[in-house]
Design an enzyme around this catalytic site. Structure first.
Site, short mmCIF file in Angstrom:
data_model
loop_
_atom_site.label_atom_id
_atom_site.label_comp_id
_atom_site.label_asym_id
_atom_site.label_seq_id
_atom_site.Cartn_x
_atom_site.Cartn_y
_atom_site.Cartn_z
N ARG A 1 69.77 97.60 31.52
CA ARG A 1 69.49 96.50 30.59
C ARG A 1 68.01 96.09 30.61
NH1 ARG A 1 74.01 91.92 30.61
NH2 ARG A 1 73.31 91.59 28.49
N CYS B 1 71.85 95.18 36.00
CA CYS B 1 73.09 94.45 35.76
C CYS B 1 74.21 95.38 36.20
CB CYS B 1 73.13 94.10 34.28
SG CYS B 1 74.69 94.09 33.50
N ASP C 1 81.42 93.09 23.96
CA ASP C 1 82.03 92.10 24.85
C ASP C 1 83.56 92.03 24.73
OD1 ASP C 1 79.58 91.48 25.85
OD2 ASP C 1 79.39 89.54 24.86
N LYS D 1 79.60 80.31 24.60
CA LYS D 1 78.66 80.35 25.74
C LYS D 1 77.31 80.92 25.29
CE LYS D 1 78.75 83.98 28.67
NZ LYS D 1 77.43 84.61 28.75
N ASN D 2 77.34 82.08 24.65
CA ASN D 2 76.07 82.74 24.33
C ASN D 2 75.23 81.93 23.35
OD1 ASN D 2 76.70 84.75 26.06
ND2 ASN D 2 77.22 86.28 24.51
N ARG E 1 81.92 82.50 34.80
CA ARG E 1 80.67 82.40 34.05
C ARG E 1 80.95 82.17 32.57
NH1 ARG E 1 77.55 87.42 34.08
NH2 ARG E 1 76.61 86.14 32.48
C1 UD1 Z 1 73.76 89.70 24.43
C2 UD1 Z 1 74.93 88.92 24.96
C3 UD1 Z 1 75.91 89.86 25.65
C4 UD1 Z 1 76.30 91.02 24.74
C5 UD1 Z 1 75.06 91.69 24.16
C6 UD1 Z 1 75.38 92.75 23.11
C7 UD1 Z 1 73.99 86.76 25.49
C8 UD1 Z 1 73.59 85.79 26.56
N1 UD1 Z 1 74.45 87.94 25.91
O1 UD1 Z 1 73.09 90.29 25.54
O2 UD1 Z 1 77.06 89.10 26.01
O3 UD1 Z 1 77.02 91.98 25.48
O4 UD1 Z 1 74.21 90.71 23.53
O5 UD1 Z 1 76.06 92.19 22.05
O6 UD1 Z 1 73.96 86.45 24.32
N2 UD1 Z 1 67.69 96.56 24.78
C9 UD1 Z 1 66.57 97.30 25.06
N3 UD1 Z 1 65.42 96.63 25.37
C10 UD1 Z 1 65.36 95.27 25.42
C11 UD1 Z 1 66.52 94.53 25.12
C12 UD1 Z 1 67.68 95.22 24.80
O7 UD1 Z 1 66.57 98.52 25.03
O8 UD1 Z 1 64.28 94.73 25.70
C13 UD1 Z 1 68.96 97.28 24.45
C14 UD1 Z 1 70.05 97.04 25.48
O9 UD1 Z 1 69.93 97.91 26.60
C15 UD1 Z 1 71.29 97.30 24.66
C16 UD1 Z 1 70.89 96.79 23.28
O10 UD1 Z 1 69.49 96.70 23.28
O11 UD1 Z 1 71.55 98.68 24.58
C17 UD1 Z 1 71.48 95.46 22.91
O12 UD1 Z 1 71.25 94.52 23.95
P1 UD1 Z 1 70.96 92.99 23.65
O13 UD1 Z 1 71.45 92.65 22.28
O14 UD1 Z 1 69.56 92.68 23.98
O15 UD1 Z 1 71.88 92.25 24.70
P2 UD1 Z 1 71.61 90.85 25.40
O16 UD1 Z 1 70.83 89.96 24.50
O17 UD1 Z 1 71.10 91.08 26.79
#
Ligand code: UD1
Length: 439
Positions: free
Chosen positions: A123, A118, A312, A22-23, A404
Site C-alpha cells: 500500500r 499493511c 472492502d 467510517k471512511n 476499527r
Molecule cells: C481507501 C479505503 C479502504 C479501501 C480502499 C479502496 C479509507 C480510509 N480507506 O483506502 O477501506 O479498501 O480505499 O477502495 O477510505 N495506490 C498507489 N499509490 C498511492 C496510493 C494508492 O499505488 O500513493 C494504489 C493502492 O496500492 C491500491 C489503489 O491505489 O492498489 C487504490 O488504493 P486507495 O484508493 O488509495 O486506497 P486507500 O485510500 O488507502
C-alpha cells in the site's frame, strides 16, 4: 484481548441499523482542520479508528470532542500549533496520512510519519507525495517521516493525474489544494461516495471545487474557509456486509431490513451481483429490504474502483459463495493479496483456494465452528459471517481489527436473533498447560 464467540445456525430476522460511514468520517475530520473555527459532524460512528484519528488531531493542539452516544463530533482547529503526526499513531491507521494535506493546507508545512505496510500488502503513498509536489510542496523524507513545506507558506496549486485512481490520494490532494494560492486540477480522481461527500462538506465550507463526483476535480484555492455543521452519510460497507449476512443467516422467503442507509452508495456492480444470487432487493431512500432466496446462486465478481465491486466487500462475498450453489471466482484488482481470511475459512471447511489475485470457491461447503484468527478489518468480519452458518461455536480472535470499523456489531446482530458474545482471552496462554494431553 477480546474475542467474539458465535453460535452457528441461528436465524437473522427483523432489522439492523447502519451506522455512519467510517471512511467518510475520517476524511471529514481532516477537512475540519481547514476552516477558521469549530465544525460539527453528526452521524459519526463510535469506532476505534475515529478515536485514533481524534488522537492524531489532538497532537497538533486542535480540539476534538466526541459525544459517542449522540454520534456528534466537534473539531476546533483554532489552537492548532504543531503541524505533525507521529509514527505511534499513524502506524495504527493509514488514514492518519490525511494530516499531510490538511496540515499543508492549514499551516503550509507538515511533518507526518510514513504509514508503512499493511496486513495485505505494501500500500504505497507515492501518489500522495508526487501529488503534493505537483501542487508546489517541497517534500523530503527524514527518518521515516515526510517533511513537506509550501514555499512562502502557501501552496501554488497545480495539475496532477492519479494513476491508479486513489481514494486516499484524492482526499489528501483536495485538502491541500482547497486553500492554495492558485488553481489545481486533479485528474482521474476517485469518485467513491466517501470522496464525494467529503468534497461536498468542503464545498459547504466555502471551498471552490468543480466536478465533484466526476473524474476531474478543478479547485480554485481560497484564503479562508468557514466552519460547518454537516451530516455524515451511512456506511456502505457495513450495509453491504449486513446484506450478505441476511442471505447467509436469514430464513428463505423472509425479508430483512437494513435501516438508516440507502443502496445508492454501494455501486451498481455490487447491487447487480447481489441480485444475481437470487436475492430480492427493494431500496428506499433510507432503508433497504432484502428478501432471502430459497437458494443462493454462485456469482463471480471482480473488485474495481467505484461503481465497481468494492474491495472492502470481497472477503464477505467469499463467505457467501461458500454457501452458494455452484462455483465462483473472486478477483481483487485493487489489492492483489488481500486474502488472509481464506486459510482461516479453509480451516472451517470452506472449499476455497487462492490463485494469484483470485479465490476460487466451490459451494456449498459445510462449515464447522473452530477458533480462527482475524488479521485485518474486513477479513475479521468475514470470519464472523462464516460463524453464522458454521456448526457449533466459532471463536474469532483479535477482534480489535473488527472494532476499527464495525460499531457494536455483536449488539446489532444479537438484537436480530444471532447468538454472539464478546469475551476476553489470553493471547499468550501456554497451550501445553491448557491441553497437556496434546503434548
Ligand atoms: C481507501 C479505503 C479502504 C479501501 C480502499 C479502496 C479509507 C480510509 N480507506 O483506502 O477501506 O479498501 O480505499 O477502495 O477510505 N495506490 C498507489 N499509490 C498511492 C496510493 C494508492 O499505488 O500513493 C494504489 C493502492 O496500492 C491500491 C489503489 O491505489 O492498489 C487504490 O488504493 P486507495 O484508493 O488509495 O486506497 P486507500 O485510500 O488507502
Amino acid at each position: 484481548m477480546d474475542k467474539l464467540v458465535i453460535e452457528g445456525g441461528h436465524r437473522l430476522r427483523g432489522s439492523l441499523p447502519i451506522s455512519g460511514s467510517k471512511n467518510t468520517a475520517l476524511a471529514l475530520m481532516a477537512a475540519a482542520l481547514l476552516p477558521d473555527g469549530p465544525s460539527t459532524f453528526t452521524n459519526i460512528p463510535d469506532l476505534k479508528d475515529i478515536d485514533t484519528f481524534s488522537k492524531v488531531i489532538r497532537v497538533t493542539g486542535a480540539g476534538v470532542d466526541f459525544d459517542a452516544a449522540g454520534h456528534t463530533l466537534r473539531i476546533d482547529p483554532t489552537p492548532l500549533a504543531h503541524p505533525e503526526a507521529p509514527y505511534e499513531l499513524v502506524k495504527r491507521m493509514r488514514a492518519s496520512f490525511y494530516m499531510l494535506g490538511a496540515l499543508l493546507g492549514r499551516c503550509g508545512r507538515a511533518r507526518v510519519s510514513l504509514p508503512g505496510g499493511c496486513a495485505w500488502g505494501p500500500r504505497p503513498v507515492d501518489l500522495h507525495l508526487e501529488g503534493m509536489k505537483a501542487l508546489g510542496a517541497e517534500v523530503e523524507l527524514d527518518k521515516g517521516y515526510v517533511v513537506a513545506r509550501a514555499r512562502g507558506g502557501r501552496l501554488e496549486g497545480g495539475t496532477f493525474r492519479l494513476e491508479p485512481s486513489s481514494v486516499g490520494a484524492t482526499v489528501n490532494l483536495v485538502l491541500a489544494a482547497a486553500t492554495a494560492r492558485g488553481h489545481s486540477r486533479i485528474e482521474n480522481a476517485a469518485i467513491e461516495p466517501d470522496v464525494v461527500v467529503f468534497c461536498e462538506a468542503l464545498h459547504a465550507m466555502g471551498a471552490r471545487i468543480e466536478g465533484i463526483g466526476t473524474r476531474t476535480l478543478e479547485i480554485e484555492g481560497v484564503t479562508t474557509l468557514r466552519p460547518v455543521t454537516f451530516a455524515n452519510c451511512a456506511d456502505r460497507i457495513e450495509l453491504g456486509t449486513f446484506m450478505i449476512a441476511a442471505l447467509l443467516a436469514g430464513t428463505p422467503g423472509d425479508t430483512i431490513t437494513l435501516e438508516q442507509a440507502g443502496a445508492g452508495h454501494l455501486g451498481q456492480a455490487f447491487l447487480d451481483a447481489f441480485r444475481a444470487t437470487g436475492a430480492e432487493l427493494h431500496a428506499e431512500t433510507d432503508r433497504v429490504h432484502v428478501t432471502v432466496p430459497d437458494e443462493v446462486r454462485a456469482v463471480s465478481i471482480e473488485t474495481d474502483v467505484y461503481p465497481g465491486f468494492p474491495t472492502d466487500l470481497q472477503a464477505q462475498w467469499t463467505v457467501l459463495m461458500t454457501q452458494a450453489k455452484g462455483n465462483a471466482k473472486i478477483v481483487d484488482r485493487i489489492y492483489l493479496d488481500r486474502f488472509k481470511h481464506v486459510p482461516e475459512l479453509r480451516r472451517m471447511g470452506a472449499n476455497a483456494i487462492v490463485v494469484g489475485n483470485e479465490v476460487v470457491v466451490e459451494g456449498t461447503s459445510r462449515l464447522q465452528g473452530t477458533t480462527v484468527m482475524s488479521t485485518d478489518l474486513r477479513g475479521s468480519v468475514s470470519l464472523v459471517l462464516a460463524g453464522l452458518v458454521a456448526e457449533g461455536e466459532t471463536h474469532v480472535l483479535r477482534v480489535y481489527h473488527l472494532d476499527r470499523g464495525y460499531e457494536k456489531l455483536e449488539e446489532k446482530l444479537s438484537r436480530a436473533g444471532i447468538v454472539i458474545r464478546r469475551t476476553t482471552y489470553d493471547e499468550f496462554a501456554d497451550p501445553l498447560l491448557e491441553h497437556p494431553h496434546e503434548a
